[in-house]
Design a protein around this motif. Structure first.
Motif, short mmCIF file in Angstrom:
data_model
loop_
_atom_site.label_atom_id
_atom_site.label_comp_id
_atom_site.label_asym_id
_atom_site.label_seq_id
_atom_site.Cartn_x
_atom_site.Cartn_y
_atom_site.Cartn_z
N VAL A 265 -52.17 -0.26 9.83
CA VAL A 265 -51.69 0.90 9.08
C VAL A 265 -52.79 1.29 8.11
O VAL A 265 -53.24 0.47 7.31
CB VAL A 265 -50.39 0.58 8.31
N SER A 266 -53.24 2.54 8.21
CA SER A 266 -54.25 3.02 7.27
C SER A 266 -53.75 4.28 6.58
O SER A 266 -53.07 5.10 7.20
CB SER A 266 -55.59 3.29 7.99
N ALA A 267 -54.07 4.41 5.31
CA ALA A 267 -53.61 5.57 4.54
C ALA A 267 -54.68 5.94 3.53
O ALA A 267 -55.40 5.08 3.00
CB ALA A 267 -52.30 5.26 3.82
N ALA A 268 -54.79 7.24 3.25
CA ALA A 268 -55.77 7.73 2.30
C ALA A 268 -55.20 8.90 1.52
O ALA A 268 -54.40 9.67 2.04
CB ALA A 268 -57.05 8.15 3.02
N GLY A 269 -55.62 9.01 0.28
CA GLY A 269 -55.15 10.09 -0.58
C GLY A 269 -54.44 9.53 -1.80
O GLY A 269 -54.89 8.55 -2.41
N ALA A 270 -53.29 10.12 -2.12
CA ALA A 270 -52.49 9.66 -3.26
C ALA A 270 -51.64 8.48 -2.83
O ALA A 270 -50.44 8.61 -2.54
CB ALA A 270 -51.62 10.81 -3.77
N VAL A 271 -52.26 7.33 -2.77
CA VAL A 271 -51.56 6.14 -2.27
C VAL A 271 -51.87 4.95 -3.17
O VAL A 271 -53.02 4.73 -3.57
CB VAL A 271 -51.97 5.86 -0.80
N ALA B 245 -51.05 12.49 0.99
CA ALA B 245 -51.60 11.31 1.66
C ALA B 245 -51.45 11.47 3.17
O ALA B 245 -50.50 12.08 3.65
CB ALA B 245 -50.88 10.04 1.20
N THR B 246 -52.41 10.92 3.88
CA THR B 246 -52.33 10.84 5.34
C THR B 246 -52.22 9.38 5.72
O THR B 246 -52.97 8.54 5.22
CB THR B 246 -53.57 11.46 6.00
N ILE B 247 -51.27 9.08 6.59
CA ILE B 247 -51.04 7.70 7.01
C ILE B 247 -51.02 7.63 8.52
O ILE B 247 -50.48 8.53 9.19
CB ILE B 247 -49.72 7.15 6.41
N GLY B 248 -51.63 6.59 9.06
CA GLY B 248 -51.68 6.41 10.50
C GLY B 248 -51.26 5.00 10.89
O GLY B 248 -51.60 4.04 10.21
N LEU C 39 -54.56 -0.91 5.31
CA LEU C 39 -55.76 -0.47 4.61
C LEU C 39 -55.47 0.83 3.88
O LEU C 39 -54.78 1.71 4.42
CB LEU C 39 -56.92 -0.23 5.58
N THR C 40 -55.97 0.95 2.67
CA THR C 40 -55.77 2.17 1.90
C THR C 40 -57.06 2.59 1.23
O THR C 40 -57.93 1.76 0.94
CB THR C 40 -54.70 2.00 0.81
N GLU C 41 -57.17 3.88 0.98
CA GLU C 41 -58.23 4.42 0.15
C GLU C 41 -57.59 5.37 -0.84
O GLU C 41 -57.06 6.42 -0.47
CB GLU C 41 -59.27 5.16 0.98
N HIS C 42 -57.59 4.97 -2.10
CA HIS C 42 -57.03 5.81 -3.15
C HIS C 42 -58.04 6.88 -3.54
O HIS C 42 -59.18 6.57 -3.88
CB HIS C 42 -56.66 4.98 -4.37
N VAL C 43 -57.61 8.15 -3.45
CA VAL C 43 -58.49 9.27 -3.79
C VAL C 43 -57.98 9.91 -5.08
O VAL C 43 -56.92 10.55 -5.07
CB VAL C 43 -58.52 10.31 -2.65
N PRO C 44 -58.67 9.73 -6.19
CA PRO C 44 -58.21 10.28 -7.47
C PRO C 44 -58.03 11.81 -7.39
O PRO C 44 -58.83 12.51 -6.78
CB PRO C 44 -59.33 9.91 -8.44
N GLY C 45 -56.95 12.28 -7.99
CA GLY C 45 -56.69 13.72 -8.03
C GLY C 45 -55.94 14.26 -6.84
O GLY C 45 -55.50 15.42 -6.86
N SER C 46 -55.78 13.46 -5.80
CA SER C 46 -55.07 13.94 -4.61
C SER C 46 -53.57 13.95 -4.86
O SER C 46 -53.03 13.09 -5.57
CB SER C 46 -55.39 13.03 -3.42
N ARG C 47 -52.88 14.92 -4.27
CA ARG C 47 -51.42 15.00 -4.37
C ARG C 47 -50.75 14.80 -3.03
O ARG C 47 -49.54 14.98 -2.89
CB ARG C 47 -51.02 16.36 -4.95
#
Length: 454
Positions: free
Chosen positions: A215-221, A47-50, A37-45
């Motif tokens: 696997v989940s990740a959020a940010g610049a992904v 990422a956090t991944i678990g 699972l991912t959440e793309h966050v515009p403008g982020s440089r």
């Protein structure tokens, strides 16, 4: 764009959720049952991944049919997965993240374990490679195992010296007596001394399989790139990714019926403060009233304007720390109120906490209190989402526990739908139900009068 709660069925291999005010959320289920699972966050440089495994302390089997007890295995694995694989030493793992300014750690809970990292976007492939290797290919080296046994015992001893930590463990044991959730997450000293490497290995082999992994990740992904990277890194391990498997089913949400709760549990210790907690059964994680519980807790003991803080600390000066909190799991929950006070005041403080709960149940909350709770909870939820760690955790917990993704707008809508009557009904249920008291410090059980132990 999607608003509201979006179900996350386990038989749909591809999902895409575009929220009104947030980034794009996507989920892919690989043929092996691995979920990404991912959440793309515009403008982020960054990422956090678990890497989430749906196995926690409640899943540790006791001694049965001649097999040794696995109690304490979850805590052992949290330590040992950082201690080396066939391709990386413990130092290699540490250098991988330290050399890029990244963060990496793990969290163990009663129902899951998560190994996570926060890195720059350019370093995300490295984080995937290292975390995949750790989760799939830990050596559980016998020498490291014995070294970590000592480290974990020191960690437990440190917690034993903290009255607040210890009283929390004791009230969980009392309220959830007879349920695996009542056992300490980190294991007891006796369990850690007794558990064998073979028992920990069996726990590892039983719970760390492809269809157990989220696997989940959020940010610049980038979702597609991450899916490819995860699958490629897992194929370097001994895991079987070619045999089709359905994702591991989520836990049963049938509520457990609590048994008898010990009225008073005391651990006498020569501390400067008495740590006291009152605990009672709460609600399960999937209960529709979980937002009502959040509002109730906010008003009752969730901040400096809360009733407990104002009554016990501000008006009477009887405690520095006084608060309440709720914890919910798949099939059980607890509600707690806690305080640290000068020995000799524990009975008075406990009486006040119980009286405030009774007043909440009898009289409800005011319109101003409801408005403040709405503002506190919606504001803190919005601020928390400024951090990719929170977004990553939101994805992991949504997939692992609830089976639905709830965006910020839906969370706020649910908060605004909670009424004063809703809060009062839940408060009555808590106040009228069974409860117990736990205390740590220079305290005697008979310090709590019959009027306190209602």
């Amino acid at each position: 764009m999607t608003t509201g709660a979006v179900p996350l069925p386990l038989d749909v291999p591809e999902l895409s959720i575009g929220t009104v005010a947030e980034g794009l959320v996507r989920r892919t289920i690989l043929p092996s049952g691995v979920r990404v699972l991912t959440e793309h966050v515009p403008g982020s440089r960054s990422a956090t991944i678990g890497y989430w495994i749906g196995a926690g302390s409640r899943d540790e089997l006791g001694a049965v049919d001649g097999l040794p007890s696995r109690h304490g295995s979850t805590h052992f694995l949290e330590h040992l997965l950082f201690k080396g694989t066939p391709s990386r030493t413990a130092l290699d793992i540490a250098i991988s993240f330290d050399s890029v300014g990244g963060e990496h750690n793990a969290v163990t809970s009663k129902e899951y374990t998560c190994y996570y990292a926060k890195v720059r976007d350019a370093d995300l492939p490295m984080a995937v490679s290292v975390l995949s290797d750790m989760v799939t290919s830990s050596l559980l080296d016998p020498i490291e195992f014995e070294n970590e046994r000592g480290v974990i015992l020191e960690e437990l001893a440190m917690a034993e010296d903290d009255g607040g930590d210890l009283v929390g463990e004791k009230i969980f044991e009392a309220v959830l007596a007879g349920h695996p959730l009542g056992r300490p997450v980190g294991g007891t000293p006796d369990a850690i001394r007794a558990v064998t490497r073979d028992a920990v290995w069996q726990h590892y082999a039983a719970g760390y399989r492809p269809n157990d992994l989220i696997v989940s990740a959020a940010g610049a992904v980038d979702h597609d790139e991450l899916v490819c990277a995860v699958e490629a890194s897992l194929r370097l391990s001994s895991w079987d990714l070619d045999t089709p498997a359905a994702p591991r089913p989520r836990r049963s949400t049938t509520a457990w019926t609590p048994g008898e709760i010990a009225p008073v549990t005391v651990v006498r210790k020569p501390t400067e403060q008495a740590s006291v907690m009152v605990g009672m059964p709460g609600i399960v994680a999937g209960d529709d009233r979980r937002t009502t519980m959040a509002v109730l807790n906010s008003v009752f003991g969730g901040g400096m304007s809360s009733r407990l803080f104002q009554e016990v600390r501000e008006k009477r000066g009887l405690a520095y720390s006084v608060y309440s909190y709720a914890a919910s799991y798949s099939d059980a929950g607890v509600f707690m109120m806690a305080a640290g006070c000068t020995p000799g005041r524990e009975s008075t403080v406990t009486e006040l906490m119980l009286a405030e709960l009774r007043r909440l149940a009898d009289d409800g909350i005011t319109a101003d209190e409801l408005d403040r709770a709405h503002g506190q909870l919606s504001g803190s939820a919005a601020l928390a989402l400024e951090d990719s760690d929170t977004r990553m955790s939101r994805l992991g917990r949504a997939e692992l526990t609830l089976g639905e993704f709830v965006d910020l707008d839906e969370s706020v809508r649910r908060l605004n739908a909670v009424s004063r009557d809703d809060v009062q009904r839940l408060a009555r249920e808590l106040a009228d139900g069974p409860m117990g008291i736990a205390a740590v410090g220079p305290v005697d059980a008979d310090a709590f009068s019959p009027a306190v132990t209602v």
